[in-house]
Design an enzyme around this catalytic site. Structure first.
Site, PDB file in Angstrom:
ATOM      1  N   HIS A 158       0.497   7.884   1.078  1.00 55.43           N
ATOM      2  CA  HIS A 158       1.734   7.355   1.648  1.00 55.43           C
ATOM      3  C   HIS A 158       2.290   6.225   0.776  1.00 55.43           C
ATOM      4  CE1 HIS A 158      -0.532   9.154   5.024  1.00 55.43           C
ATOM      5  NE2 HIS A 158       0.661   9.649   5.336  1.00 55.43           N
ATOM      6  N   SER A 176       5.321  12.550   7.494  1.00 55.53           N
ATOM      7  CA  SER A 176       5.045  11.143   7.804  1.00 55.53           C
ATOM      8  C   SER A 176       5.720  10.178   6.838  1.00 55.53           C
ATOM      9  CB  SER A 176       3.530  10.888   7.786  1.00 55.53           C
ATOM     10  OG  SER A 176       2.986  11.199   6.520  1.00 55.53           O
ATOM     11  N   ASP A 200      -2.117   4.069   0.288  1.00 50.11           N
ATOM     12  CA  ASP A 200      -3.460   4.574   0.575  1.00 50.11           C
ATOM     13  C   ASP A 200      -3.817   5.785  -0.279  1.00 50.11           C
ATOM     14  OD1 ASP A 200      -1.779   6.479   1.628  1.00 50.11           O
ATOM     15  OD2 ASP A 200      -2.496   6.317   3.694  1.00 50.11           O
TER      16      ASP A 200
END
Length: 242
Positions: A195, A18, A192
């Site tokens: 990320h 991601s 967060d």
């Protein structure tokens, strides 16, 4: 009239999880690299949110042509896995990959890339960044689970990634170490706890470019500068082999 030759841009492929998938967001590190390489390379985002090195290794042959042809004109590949692999086995078994297997998966990814003509000197491994456990724990609680990653464990996977890169003759960007260098507060690099924040994206872009630039510096500016186009016979400028 002679056959018009297709213009094929060299490629830089960003392969990972991601953190790579999100790298084309505004101010993302992938978008910044793509901007730097405009008219020199196509920068392709092959980030897959939630994936680990095990799944990446299995999937990789589907992302590259099996023949080492002109279509596989690849200037560089970044391999950026580890943030999901390092998930704690008892808390997140679906994404967890044991440390030794993670190392072997990275080696196999290097071998698979070599089989399609991407030599190790064109591969740049990127380690997982550090984890801000307190911030990530809040995200986990919102999702109904307990803290499922530890920064110290991420460091073990980062170290393994560095070792594999050295063994394979590839370059490596050790984010886990660089972001914590000299005791600096790395939490600003994370949105967060896991990320990247905007500052973290800028950090990755800056340090990745230092490794990537030498691999693309020789590449020409594709197609003529507009001021060099022959206005009386633009075909002679725009359809010539370059």
């Amino acid at each position: 009239m002679s056959k018009i030759k297709t213009v094929i841009w060299p490629k830089v492929i960003l392969f990972g999880d991601s953190i790579t998938q999100g790298s084309f967001q505004p101010n993302g590190w992938g978008a910044d690299i793509a901007h730097k390489l405009a008219r020199k390379c196509d920068v392709l985002n092959r980030g897959l949110s939630g994936y680990n090195s095990r799944w990446g290794k299995i999937l990789l042959p589907r992302l590259f042509s099996s023949t080492n042809s002109e279509e596989n004109n690849i200037a560089a590949v970044t391999v950026f896995f580890g943030s999901n692999d390092c998930a704690l086995q008892d808390k997140n078994p679906q994404q967890h990959v044991p440390l030794q297997e993670y190392s072997e998966n990275l080696k196999e990814i290097t071998r698979l890339l070599a089989s399609v003509g991407v030599s190790a000197d064109r591969v740049i491994f990127i380690t997982p960044p550090p984890i801000n456990e307190s911030a990530w724990e809040k995200e986990c609680i919102v999702k109904g689970c307990t803290l499922n990653r530890h920064n110290s464990v991420a460091g073990q996977y980062a170290q393994a990634c560095v070792q594999v890169a050295r063994q394979c003759g590839a370059d490596v960007l050790d984010l886990w170490t660089l972001m914590q260098k000299d005791g600096q507060d790395y939490t600003a690099f994370l949105s967060d706890g896991l990320h990247l924040s905007q500052e973290g994206n800028q950090f990755v872009s800056q340090h990745l470019w230092e490794l990537l630039e030498s691999r693309v510096a020789h590449l020409p500016f594709i197609l003529p500068y507009w001021g060099d186009v022959d206005t009386k016979s633009p075909e002679s400028s725009l359809l010539c082999d370059q």
